[in-house]
Design an enzyme around this catalytic site. Structure first.
Site, PDB file in Angstrom:
ATOM      1  NE  ARG A  55      -2.760  -1.455  -0.782  1.00  0.00           N
ATOM      2  CZ  ARG A  55      -2.384  -2.641  -1.262  1.00  0.00           C
ATOM      3  NH1 ARG A  55      -2.237  -3.681  -0.471  1.00  0.00           N
ATOM      4  NH2 ARG A  55      -2.139  -2.812  -2.536  1.00  0.00           N
ATOM      5  CB  VAL A  93      -4.171   4.911   5.963  1.00  0.00           C
ATOM      6  CG1 VAL A  93      -5.061   4.564   7.162  1.00  0.00           C
ATOM      7  CG2 VAL A  93      -4.374   3.893   4.836  1.00  0.00           C
ATOM      8  CG  HIS A 111      -9.796   4.895  10.220  1.00  0.00           C
ATOM      9  ND1 HIS A 111     -10.758   4.611   9.282  1.00  0.00           N
ATOM     10  CD2 HIS A 111     -10.463   5.035  11.390  1.00  0.00           C
ATOM     11  CE1 HIS A 111     -11.953   4.586   9.863  1.00  0.00           C
ATOM     12  NE2 HIS A 111     -11.802   4.851  11.139  1.00  0.00           N
ATOM     13  CB  CYS A 119       7.719   1.795  19.384  1.00  0.00           C
ATOM     14  SG  CYS A 119       8.391   0.683  20.640  1.00  0.00           S
ATOM     15  N   GLY A 178     -17.215  10.904  -0.111  1.00  0.00           N
ATOM     16  CA  GLY A 178     -16.666   9.604  -0.504  1.00  0.00           C
ATOM     17  C   GLY A 178     -16.540   8.596   0.614  1.00  0.00           C
TER      18      GLY A 178
HETATM   19  N1  APR Z   1     -16.426  10.343  -5.602  1.00  0.00           N
HETATM   20  C1  APR Z   1     -17.266  10.276  -4.531  1.00  0.00           C
HETATM   21  N2  APR Z   1     -17.556   9.124  -3.882  1.00  0.00           N
HETATM   22  C2  APR Z   1     -16.993   8.010  -4.358  1.00  0.00           C
HETATM   23  C3  APR Z   1     -16.126   7.979  -5.472  1.00  0.00           C
HETATM   24  C4  APR Z   1     -15.839   9.222  -6.112  1.00  0.00           C
HETATM   25  N3  APR Z   1     -15.046   9.319  -7.169  1.00  0.00           N
HETATM   26  N4  APR Z   1     -15.728   6.696  -5.692  1.00  0.00           N
HETATM   27  C5  APR Z   1     -16.319   5.943  -4.751  1.00  0.00           C
HETATM   28  N5  APR Z   1     -17.093   6.716  -3.932  1.00  0.00           N
HETATM   29  C6  APR Z   1     -17.858   6.324  -2.741  1.00  0.00           C
HETATM   30  C7  APR Z   1     -18.528   4.989  -2.832  1.00  0.00           C
HETATM   31  O1  APR Z   1     -19.823   5.114  -3.395  1.00  0.00           O
HETATM   32  C8  APR Z   1     -18.593   4.585  -1.348  1.00  0.00           C
HETATM   33  O2  APR Z   1     -19.778   5.048  -0.729  1.00  0.00           O
HETATM   34  O3  APR Z   1     -16.919   6.216  -1.693  1.00  0.00           O
HETATM   35  C9  APR Z   1     -17.392   5.315  -0.726  1.00  0.00           C
HETATM   36  C10 APR Z   1     -16.263   4.416  -0.313  1.00  0.00           C
HETATM   37  O4  APR Z   1     -16.705   3.602   0.727  1.00  0.00           O
HETATM   38  P1  APR Z   1     -15.763   2.574   1.486  1.00  0.00           P
HETATM   39  O5  APR Z   1     -15.023   1.765   0.489  1.00  0.00           O
HETATM   40  O6  APR Z   1     -16.594   1.851   2.471  1.00  0.00           O
HETATM   41  O7  APR Z   1     -14.692   3.511   2.216  1.00  0.00           O
HETATM   42  P2  APR Z   1     -14.797   4.282   3.596  1.00  0.00           P
HETATM   43  O8  APR Z   1     -16.173   4.776   3.837  1.00  0.00           O
HETATM   44  O9  APR Z   1     -13.677   5.269   3.603  1.00  0.00           O
HETATM   45  O10 APR Z   1     -14.449   3.131   4.618  1.00  0.00           O
HETATM   46  C11 APR Z   1     -14.308   3.439   5.975  1.00  0.00           C
HETATM   47  O11 APR Z   1     -13.510   1.249   6.455  1.00  0.00           O
HETATM   48  O12 APR Z   1     -12.187  -0.699   6.396  1.00  0.00           O
HETATM   49  C12 APR Z   1     -12.277   0.588   6.551  1.00  0.00           C
HETATM   50  O13 APR Z   1     -10.659   1.636   7.864  1.00  0.00           O
HETATM   51  C13 APR Z   1     -11.156   1.516   6.546  1.00  0.00           C
HETATM   52  O14 APR Z   1     -11.163   3.906   6.606  1.00  0.00           O
HETATM   53  C14 APR Z   1     -11.843   2.772   6.093  1.00  0.00           C
HETATM   54  C15 APR Z   1     -13.249   2.610   6.620  1.00  0.00           C
END
Ligand code: APR
Length: 237
Positions: A55, A93, A111, A119, A178
């Site tokens: 990553r 992250v 996060h 550490c 997002g």
């Molecule tokens: N513009 C706006 N929204 C978007 C775009 C974009 N270009 N591309 C994707 N999305 C939206 C998707 O529709 C979805 O609702 O972004 C969201 C991503 O959701 P997740 O993948 O669940 O990510 P997130 O909400 O950040 O997850 C939260 O879960 O496992 C963990 O710790 C990890 O910080 C993370 C947390």
């Protein structure tokens, strides 16, 4: 005006970093509990080190996008204002908000951060080498085997929670960008804002927390945010 911006993986999707929940519950082909839990780390530390090394390496191949830059523009504008305050809280992250124009201290990475390691004995946080593993010597205890990625895994308590709660209490505009609203406590932030707060969600789709928002801007964050921020800033000046 007090503004709080919460971002999630969707804001970095246009930069080429995969989101979490759009890929059948797998994160870059791994079960989340294998690579993002304390139990997964005890079970197979090498897998976890390898996963975060990949990553971290990926960060060198991507760049910030207009959505990161628009947020930086808004935050930097508010920093120079006596009337307005804006705080970014990100679940991401990656370091794309910083590369988009923000100083390290302006970004609350609730996060954790890929570019940092911690550490496990002293809890001190350091910049991580690109390749971190069980042989990496800890800068504080000078021993190997004590370092872990500075990432909040499932079951662990996110950073900046108290600071976030106190800002949410007096928030006038809450912008969620997002994020799917699946992971708590971030998913709950919108509900912690006062009734008078305007709550705006920017996402490709509706999310499970969409009903709590006053306004939905549907589409890519990189397409929506530049104009949205310009209009908002006109109103602030
Ligand atoms: N513009 C706006 N929204 C978007 C775009 C974009 N270009 N591309 C994707 N999305 C939206 C998707 O529709 C979805 O609702 O972004 C969201 C991503 O959701 P997740 O993948 O669940 O990510 P997130 O909400 O950040 O997850 C939260 O879960 O496992 C963990 O710790 C990890 O910080 C993370 C947390």
């Amino acid at each position: 005006m007090n503004i709080v911006i919460l971002t999630g993986a969707g804001i970095s999707a246009e930069s080429g970093i995969k989101t979490f929940r759009d890929a059948n519950g797998l994160w870059e082909n791994h079960a989340v509990e294998d690579v993002a839990s304390p139990e997964g780390f005890s079970r197979d530390p090498q897998l976890v080190y390898r996963f975060y090394n990949a990553r971290r390496a990926q960060l060198q191949e991507v760049a910030d996008n207009p959505a990161h830059r628009s947020i930086a523009k808004l935050i930097n504008y508010c920093k120079n204002s006596t009337k307005h305050h804006a705080q970014l809280i990100t679940q991401n992250v990656d370091d794309l908000h910083e590369r988009g124009g923000l100083k390290d201290q302006d970004v609350w990475h609730m996060h954790g951060e890929l570019k940092k390691m911690r550490c496990q004995k002293s809890a001190q946080v350091f910049t991580s080498p690109l390749h971190l593993d069980e042989k990496t010597l800890c800068p504080c205890c000078h021993q190997a085997g004590n370092l872990r990625p500075h990432i909040v895994w499932f079951g662990e308590i996110p950073f900046y929670l108290e600071e976030a709660f106190s800002l949410l209490n007096k928030c006038d505009l809450f912008l969620s960008v997002g994020t799917s609203g699946f992971v708590y406590p971030a998913a709950q932030f919108v509900s912690m804002t006062p009734e008078t707060c305007r709550r705006v969600e920017i996402n490709l789709n509706d999310t499970q927390i969409s009903p709590v928002f006053d306004q939905h801007l549907t589409g890519k964050a990189g397409d929506i945010l530049p104009d949205y921020v310009d209009e908002l800033m006109e109103g602030l000046s």
